[in-house]
Design a protein around this motif. Structure first.
Motif, PDB file in Angstrom:
ATOM      1  N   VAL A  52       0.830  -1.205   0.000  1.00 30.83           N
ATOM      2  CA  VAL A  52       0.000   0.000   0.000  1.00 30.83           C
ATOM      3  C   VAL A  52       0.866   1.258   0.000  1.00 30.83           C
ATOM      4  O   VAL A  52       0.559   2.223  -0.696  1.00 30.83           O
ATOM      5  N   ILE A  53       1.958   1.259   0.768  1.00 27.08           N
ATOM      6  CA  ILE A  53       2.788   2.469   0.841  1.00 27.08           C
ATOM      7  C   ILE A  53       3.802   2.562  -0.300  1.00 27.08           C
ATOM      8  O   ILE A  53       4.358   3.625  -0.537  1.00 27.08           O
ATOM      9  N   GLU A  54       4.018   1.467  -1.013  1.00 23.61           N
ATOM     10  CA  GLU A  54       5.024   1.445  -2.079  1.00 23.61           C
ATOM     11  C   GLU A  54       4.883   2.594  -3.090  1.00 23.61           C
ATOM     12  O   GLU A  54       5.879   3.244  -3.414  1.00 23.61           O
ATOM     13  N   ILE A 113       8.118  10.569  -1.319  1.00 22.19           N
ATOM     14  CA  ILE A 113       8.705  10.800   0.004  1.00 22.19           C
ATOM     15  C   ILE A 113      10.230  10.880  -0.109  1.00 22.19           C
ATOM     16  O   ILE A 113      10.858  11.760   0.487  1.00 22.19           O
ATOM     17  N   GLU A 114      10.825   9.984  -0.888  1.00 22.26           N
ATOM     18  CA  GLU A 114      12.279  10.023  -1.102  1.00 22.26           C
ATOM     19  C   GLU A 114      12.723  11.345  -1.702  1.00 22.26           C
ATOM     20  O   GLU A 114      13.739  11.913  -1.305  1.00 22.26           O
ATOM     21  N   GLU A 115      11.969  11.832  -2.668  1.00 20.59           N
ATOM     22  CA  GLU A 115      12.322  13.087  -3.323  1.00 20.59           C
ATOM     23  C   GLU A 115      12.204  14.264  -2.354  1.00 20.59           C
ATOM     24  O   GLU A 115      13.054  15.150  -2.324  1.00 20.59           O
ATOM     25  N   LYS A 116      11.169  14.254  -1.534  1.00 22.86           N
ATOM     26  CA  LYS A 116      10.933  15.341  -0.589  1.00 22.86           C
ATOM     27  C   LYS A 116      12.003  15.387   0.498  1.00 22.86           C
ATOM     28  O   LYS A 116      12.391  16.462   0.950  1.00 22.86           O
ATOM     29  N   PHE A 137      17.433   6.351   1.251  1.00 22.01           N
ATOM     30  CA  PHE A 137      16.395   5.386   1.612  1.00 22.01           C
ATOM     31  C   PHE A 137      16.832   4.003   1.133  1.00 22.01           C
ATOM     32  O   PHE A 137      17.221   3.842  -0.023  1.00 22.01           O
ATOM     33  N   VAL A 138      16.767   3.031   2.048  1.00 19.53           N
ATOM     34  CA  VAL A 138      17.245   1.684   1.741  1.00 19.53           C
ATOM     35  C   VAL A 138      16.165   0.664   2.099  1.00 19.53           C
ATOM     36  O   VAL A 138      15.685   0.620   3.237  1.00 19.53           O
ATOM     37  N   ILE A 142       4.239   8.672   7.859  1.00 20.31           N
ATOM     38  CA  ILE A 142       5.641   8.500   7.457  1.00 20.31           C
ATOM     39  C   ILE A 142       6.334   9.862   7.395  1.00 20.31           C
ATOM     40  O   ILE A 142       7.451  10.026   7.899  1.00 20.31           O
ATOM     41  N   GLU A 143       5.669  10.843   6.797  1.00 17.77           N
ATOM     42  CA  GLU A 143       6.262  12.178   6.710  1.00 17.77           C
ATOM     43  C   GLU A 143       6.423  12.809   8.088  1.00 17.77           C
ATOM     44  O   GLU A 143       7.439  13.463   8.360  1.00 17.77           O
ATOM     45  N   ASN A 144       5.479  12.615   8.982  1.00 19.09           N
ATOM     46  CA  ASN A 144       5.608  13.134  10.352  1.00 19.09           C
ATOM     47  C   ASN A 144       6.799  12.503  11.056  1.00 19.09           C
ATOM     48  O   ASN A 144       7.534  13.189  11.776  1.00 19.09           O
TER      49      ASN A 144
END
Length: 103
Positions: free
Chosen positions: A33-35, A41-44, A50-51, A96-98
């Motif tokens: 679901v989060i994929e 998110i990586e770009e932001k 990110f690994v 995730i962002e929080n």
């Protein structure tokens, strides 16, 4: 997103840069679901590497770091654990962002 290749690489990455490890598995529905959210998110938050860590391939890393639910996140800055977002619960983009914002 980089995919972890070895336990040695895990140690090297966590000690040498700012990194967020995503513990996941192909069979995990909450992980799928989060994929689609992860590239954005990586770009932001591009100050972090990110690994992707396959939970089944690296079960020892999971056990050694108390990762007992997925998807889970573990953040390091040059060897210092910044924080963890570890649970078996599904995670939203906002959660995730929080987590990342509060590192």
């Amino acid at each position: 997103m980089k995919t972890l290749q070895s336990e040695q690489e895990f140690e090297q990455l966590k000690n040498e840069q700012k990194v967020i490890f995503l513990f996941s598995a192909d069979w995990c529905p909450d992980c799928r679901v989060i994929e689609p959210l992860l590239p954005e998110i990586e770009e932001k938050y591009n100050e972090y590497l990110f690994v992707y860590v396959d939970r089944d391939q690296f079960i020892d890393i999971c056990a050694n770091n108390d990762i007992f639910g997925i998807p889970s996140f573990l953040a390091y800055d040059h060897g210092k654990e910044l924080d963890r977002f570890v649970s078996k619960d599904s995670k939203t983009k906002n959660e995730i962002e929080n987590f990342i914002e509060n590192l």
